[in-house]
Design a protein around this motif. Structure first.
Motif, PDB file in Angstrom:
ATOM      1  N   LEU A  11     -32.844  24.423  63.876  1.00  0.00           N
ATOM      2  CA  LEU A  11     -34.249  24.410  64.289  1.00  0.00           C
ATOM      3  C   LEU A  11     -34.818  25.825  64.389  1.00  0.00           C
ATOM      4  O   LEU A  11     -35.972  26.062  64.020  1.00  0.00           O
ATOM      5  N   ILE A  12     -34.012  26.753  64.861  1.00  0.00           N
ATOM      6  CA  ILE A  12     -34.468  28.155  64.900  1.00  0.00           C
ATOM      7  C   ILE A  12     -34.720  28.645  63.478  1.00  0.00           C
ATOM      8  O   ILE A  12     -35.711  29.323  63.213  1.00  0.00           O
ATOM      9  N   ALA A  13     -33.837  28.296  62.554  1.00  0.00           N
ATOM     10  CA  ALA A  13     -34.019  28.696  61.152  1.00  0.00           C
ATOM     11  C   ALA A  13     -35.320  28.118  60.603  1.00  0.00           C
ATOM     12  O   ALA A  13     -36.049  28.797  59.867  1.00  0.00           O
ATOM     13  N   LEU A  14     -35.633  26.875  60.963  1.00  0.00           N
ATOM     14  CA  LEU A  14     -36.888  26.274  60.502  1.00  0.00           C
ATOM     15  C   LEU A  14     -38.099  26.991  61.091  1.00  0.00           C
ATOM     16  O   LEU A  14     -39.099  27.210  60.403  1.00  0.00           O
ATOM     17  N   GLY A  18     -39.571  31.866  56.425  1.00  0.00           N
ATOM     18  CA  GLY A  18     -40.627  32.691  55.855  1.00  0.00           C
ATOM     19  C   GLY A  18     -40.773  34.046  56.521  1.00  0.00           C
ATOM     20  O   GLY A  18     -41.635  34.824  56.141  1.00  0.00           O
ATOM     21  N   THR A  19     -39.948  34.332  57.537  1.00  0.00           N
ATOM     22  CA  THR A  19     -40.002  35.646  58.176  1.00  0.00           C
ATOM     23  C   THR A  19     -38.715  36.396  57.858  1.00  0.00           C
ATOM     24  O   THR A  19     -37.684  35.794  57.576  1.00  0.00           O
ATOM     25  N   ASP A  20     -38.800  37.682  57.899  1.00  0.00           N
ATOM     26  CA  ASP A  20     -37.622  38.514  57.674  1.00  0.00           C
ATOM     27  C   ASP A  20     -36.922  38.699  59.008  1.00  0.00           C
ATOM     28  O   ASP A  20     -37.340  39.498  59.832  1.00  0.00           O
ATOM     29  N   LEU A  25     -30.719  39.859  65.161  1.00  0.00           N
ATOM     30  CA  LEU A  25     -31.456  38.791  65.830  1.00  0.00           C
ATOM     31  C   LEU A  25     -30.748  37.445  65.639  1.00  0.00           C
ATOM     32  O   LEU A  25     -30.710  36.620  66.553  1.00  0.00           O
ATOM     33  N   TRP A  26     -30.138  37.242  64.466  1.00  0.00           N
ATOM     34  CA  TRP A  26     -29.363  36.012  64.252  1.00  0.00           C
ATOM     35  C   TRP A  26     -28.133  35.989  65.143  1.00  0.00           C
ATOM     36  O   TRP A  26     -27.739  34.946  65.648  1.00  0.00           O
TER      37      TRP A  26
END
Length: 105
Positions: A11-14, A18-20, A25-26
């Motif tokens: 869900l965080i990936a979704l 579209g952002t770098d 941060l990951w």
């Protein structure tokens, strides 16, 4: 627990699509997803046992609401996702995890 962590990261990936997003941060997101699960999962189980005298639906609604609130604050603040996104990720993660758990029963 692993299911909840993977759902949260998906869900965080979704949300971040579209952002770098920098690698550090990951790393933060993984640590937060693991941390909130380790914090809230035992808390929810213990609270569920302590409130066994309360009807199932109000008990689960209260516990899940409390968990979503705590996780949402953590995702929003320390995950730097913003509070609205933090609560949305927490609510969706918990709903999906609960649904998958019911399906697997």
């Amino acid at each position: 627990m692993l299911r909840r962590i993977l759902l949260a990261l998906l869900l965080i990936a979704l949300v971040r699509r579209g952002t770098d997003t920098p690698k550090d941060l990951w790393t933060r997101y993984v640590l937060i997803a693991v941390g909130v699960t380790l914090l809230t999962h035992p808390f929810a189980w213990t609270l569920n046992e302590d409130l066994a005298h309360v009807g199932m639906v109000p008990r689960l609604a209260f516990i899940e609401g409390l968990v979503v609130f705590i996780e949402g604050l953590i995702y929003g603040h320390w995950g730097k996702l913003g509070m609205l996104r933090g609560f949305a990720i927490s609510a969706a993660t918990n709903a999906l995890s609960f649904g998958v758990g019911l399906f697997l029963l």
